[in-house]
Motif scaffolding. Structure first.
Motif, PDB file in Angstrom:
ATOM      1  N   LYS A 150       8.520  -0.002 -21.420  1.00 32.59           N
ATOM      2  CA  LYS A 150       8.812  -1.422 -21.684  1.00 32.59           C
ATOM      3  C   LYS A 150       9.770  -1.564 -22.870  1.00 32.59           C
ATOM      4  CE  LYS A 150       6.444  -5.855 -22.450  1.00 32.59           C
ATOM      5  NZ  LYS A 150       6.727  -6.149 -23.861  1.00 32.59           N
ATOM      6  N   GLU A 174       8.100  -1.472 -15.953  1.00 34.41           N
ATOM      7  CA  GLU A 174       7.731  -2.608 -16.793  1.00 34.41           C
ATOM      8  C   GLU A 174       8.886  -3.590 -16.960  1.00 34.41           C
ATOM      9  OE1 GLU A 174       5.074  -3.778 -18.863  1.00 34.41           O
ATOM     10  OE2 GLU A 174       3.813  -2.635 -17.489  1.00 34.41           O
ATOM     11  N   ASN A 206       8.203  -7.506 -17.191  1.00 31.31           N
ATOM     12  CA  ASN A 206       7.607  -7.930 -18.459  1.00 31.31           C
ATOM     13  C   ASN A 206       8.634  -7.910 -19.583  1.00 31.31           C
ATOM     14  OD1 ASN A 206       5.030  -8.349 -17.398  1.00 31.31           O
ATOM     15  ND2 ASN A 206       4.413  -6.219 -17.719  1.00 31.31           N
TER      16      ASN A 206
END
Length: 757
Positions: free
Chosen positions: A380, A569, A572
């Motif tokens: 992320k 990810e 997000n």
């Protein structure tokens, strides 16, 4: 015989054939997973280079010629072709590829897997209970982060997961230059710039080998066309080869001590790279001092055993095609080479395997280290740091991003890719991850805590999409590509070769490959045009691996964000960027032209092409072409000011280093990361040279109002040019320019001068 009896026997035959085919399919699917660990108690301790050389020579001395040849290929043709073909064509996965080994001498095989964005491993029983690996953003996204420290951490995770998956040899990093944005495998590399490419690839290699995973840097060399890769002859002059297309390989060989090199499919100046003694021996070993082993690019990278052996290709992968026992023995009998030559090639491979296989591991590698919370947090972070904000509001209009974190809002997420699990190419760089957060999912999850309504629209009805966008408070338009549009070109060599010969596509386009048009797909262009003026709070989010032609809509849309193929990810990370939890900090690792004709000549289908000295920002600088977006460019939610460019030593010898400092101030209201870039200029050169070249960079974090003095350094030898007449690198004694700033654009750079005497 009656018809009934014939039918009965035919039925039996069908059953037998079905069972036989089923058996072979099952055997290929359930292929043997070999233990790659050495039984170290059966080998003497290694405490020096001399010990390693002696052990290697002793083992080779105990081998028969047949056993030596067994070290020179992956597996036999029958075993390899069946395992690869059935797993890929039927089960959509790639098996591990095993190499060499000798049970009599206690030498295990070593196991190969790819890994530019995570372990190419999908056989569940090699990973225990885990149902996937950590999937990172593509290399180009990570190149946009200019974060070498993060790349080191990423490859630590990849290395650990490889070891836990039973892998100790990998085909990464890929460091072929992005010469043209249409190149299908652009996503696997870091940049159009050799310096950035080398710095990132070096960190990848060091982290892999820290965990005793043998790294393979690829593809050596000049592999920047995908569709014609099996046959294309790349013509290049000596300076261009040395200064543009080889420096990053050289850095990884000499500073990273990379274990292995993969030759490319293409020809270089008329000679296939896998047969090219000038590349594989003269440059790689004799000039650069490479001590590892060379493999071919898989299946189509070897053409002639004698030529490859004499050129210096150690191992044929993934299975035995040309390196047949009878062929090699006959060549020895015919005087094409001696058995000593075989010993030399086996020595390189075996010594490298022993070096890493007998080394002490820094840790244990249980299944539990795969896809951990820390690894997922890192993917992320990587997605956030790589995203590049290109535009944030039209002239005279307010900034679009970050979106306000208000409640009772309606957010429209529009586009055919908005809710697609889209992590990039599915060829050798593909991964199998436990989950993927799509753009829509990330935005929807983020807005739950705000009490907002998020509407997904797949853009199948433009009128409906237009109405939705007009009435929404925020609009996110997701456009771009998938593995179908760009990536590794998965078609037969025969079809690819025929297309290259004809200079055009033949039949339907196969999966992946080069892009034949730099514009977005027609449906995406139509969507943007329909929505571009519907809402002042609209951002176009691009998903893809390289540059695109935005000329038809760049000036009209309020905001543009490059999110790349952003890993498991990614959704997000996108939400955190859009709503300001993360300040965008990525910078373009390539230039984007205003029009496609500004790039160097490129065609996906050709048997021959010339690579010139200039491409990317060096071409635009030299020809005084203004790009749409320059190399190194990226916006932030804050502002950074540069001042006090200072040279510590303005007069250098060719053995010195230039030391520069600059003050960078966050003059905005929120914290952020800035990427400081240093370029060396060559305006006073007596030879044709670029206007400037990137030679250092740094990434710093700054709080609002904070200033930092950033120190940068360039060795004088890194300012050299290659003199083909003298066959040597030479540092010119002259006055140079040094530029420091936020992008490669002239207006973004401070300038000073220094001398090399």
């Amino acid at each position: 015989m009656s018809i009934i009896k014939v039918a009965k026997w035919f039925g039996y035959l069908i059953v037998v054939l079905a069972l036989t085919v089923g058996y072979f399919v099952y055997q290929a699917y359930n292929y043997t997973v070999h233990n790659v660990e050495f039984d170290k108690e059966k080998f003497p301790s290694i405490s020096s280079e001399q010990d390693l050389n002696k052990l290697t020579n002793d083992l080779i001395g105990q081998m028969t010629l047949d056993e030596k040849i067994d070290q020179m290929y992956g597996v036999t043709m029958g075993e390899g072709a069946a395992t690869l073909g059935i797993n890929h064509l039927i089960f959509d996965r790639l098996p591990h590829f095993y190499v060499a080994g000798n049970e009599r001498l206690n030498l295990p095989r070593f196991a190969f897997s790819d890994g530019p964005r995570g372990v190419k491993s999908n056989k569940e029983r090699t990973m225990g209970d885990k149902k996937g690996v950590t999937s990172f953003p593509i290399s180009m996204s990570r190149g946009a982060s200019f974060d070498t420290e993060m790349e080191s951490r990423i490859y630590e995770v990849i290395a650990k997961e490889m070891r836990a998956s039973g892998v100790n040899y990998t085909g990464t990093p890929t460091v072929n230059l992005l010469r043209h944005p249409a190149w299908g495998r652009a996503q696997e590399v870091y940049s159009e710039d050799p310096w950035l490419m080398g710095e990132m690839g070096l960190e990848a290699t060091k982290s892999l080998q820290k965990h005793n995973v043998m790294s393979t840097v690829k593809h050596f060399a000049l592999n920047s066309i995908e569709n014609s890769r099996f046959v294309v002859d790349v013509v290049v002059d000596e300076r261009t080869l040395r200064e543009v297309y080889l420096p990053h390989f050289k850095k990884i060989v000499q500073e990273g001590n990379v274990a292995s090199i993969m030759s490319s499919y293409n020809k270089v100046n008329g000679v296939y790279a896998g047969n090219n003694k000038y590349l594989l021996t003269d440059i790689l070993r004799e000039e650069w001092g490479f001590e590892g082993f060379v493999i071919n690019d898989f299946m189509y990278g070897t053409h002639d055993a004698v030529e490859s052996i004499n050129a210096g290709l150690n191992v044929e992968m993934p299975f035995q095609q040309h390196y047949q026992h009878d062929t090699i023995k006959q060549a020895i009998a015919d005087g094409e080479f001696t058995e000593t030559r075989i010993d030399e090639l086996v020595f390189d491979t075996l010594k490298t395997q022993l070096k890493y296989g007998l080394a002490k591991d820094p840790m244990q590698y249980p299944d539990s280290i795969i896809a951990t919370p820390d690894s997922i947090a890192l993917t992320k972070e990587a997605a956030e740091k790589g995203m590049v904000l290109l535009k944030n509001g039209n002239a005279g209009a307010k900034k679009v991003l970050p979106f306000p974190k208000a409640s009772n809002q309606t957010i429209a997420v529009i586009g055919r890719l908005a809710d697609v699990e889209n992590t990039g190419d599915k060829g050798s760089s593909g991964t199998f991850e436990p989950y993927v957060i799509t753009p829509y999912q990330g935005i929807a999850d983020y807005n739950k805590k705000l009490g907002n309504k998020v509407i997904l629209d797949n853009a199948s009805d433009l009128n409906a999409s237009k109405k939705l966008a007009k009435n929404a408070d925020q609009v996110v338009v997701v456009v771009g590509y998938t593995y179908v549009d760009e990536g590794e070109f998965l078609m037969s060599s025969e079809a690819a070769n025929e297309a290259a010969r004809l200079g055009k596509r033949t039949g339907d386009k196969a999966e992946g490959g080069d892009r034949e048009n730099l514009k977005l797909l027609p449906e995406d262009e139509a969507l943007i045009k329909a929505l571009e003026k519907t809402n002042e709070n609209l951002v176009v989010v691009y998903v893809g691996g390289s540059g695109i032609d935005m000329s038809a809509w760049n000036d009209q849309v309020p905001a543009i964000l490059f999110s790349w193929y952003s890993g498991m990810e990614g959704g997000n990370a996108l939400a955190d960027i859009l709503y300001g939890d993360v300040n965008p900090s990525g910078k373009l690792p390539f230039s984007i032209a205003k029009q496609a004709s500004d790039y160097p000549y490129f065609t996906p289908y050709t048997e021959k092409i010339t690579y010139g000295y200039y491409h990317g920002y060096t071409l635009f600088d030299k020809e005084n072409i203004e790009p749409a977006y320059p190399f190194g460019f990226g916006l932030s939610y804050t502002n950074y000011d540069y001042s006090n460019l200072t040279i510590a030593n303005a007069d250098l010898s060719e053995n010195d280093s230039l030391n520069v400092s600059v003050t960078v101030t966050n003059s905005g209201e929120i914290a952020g990361d800035e990427i400081i870039q240093l370029y060396i200029g060559f305006a006073n050169s007596d030879v044709d040279r670029p206007v400037k070249l990137l030679r250092d960079f740094d990434r710093v974090s700054l709080d609002p109002g904070e200033s930092k003095v950033v120190e940068l350094e360039v060795a004088a030898e890194d300012m050299a040019w290659y003199n083909p007449d003298a066959k040597a690198w030479q540092v010119e004694k002259m006055n140079y320019e040094v530029y420091v700033g936020s992008s490669s654009a002239k207006q973004d750079l401070l300038k000073s001068n220094f001398n090399v005497q």
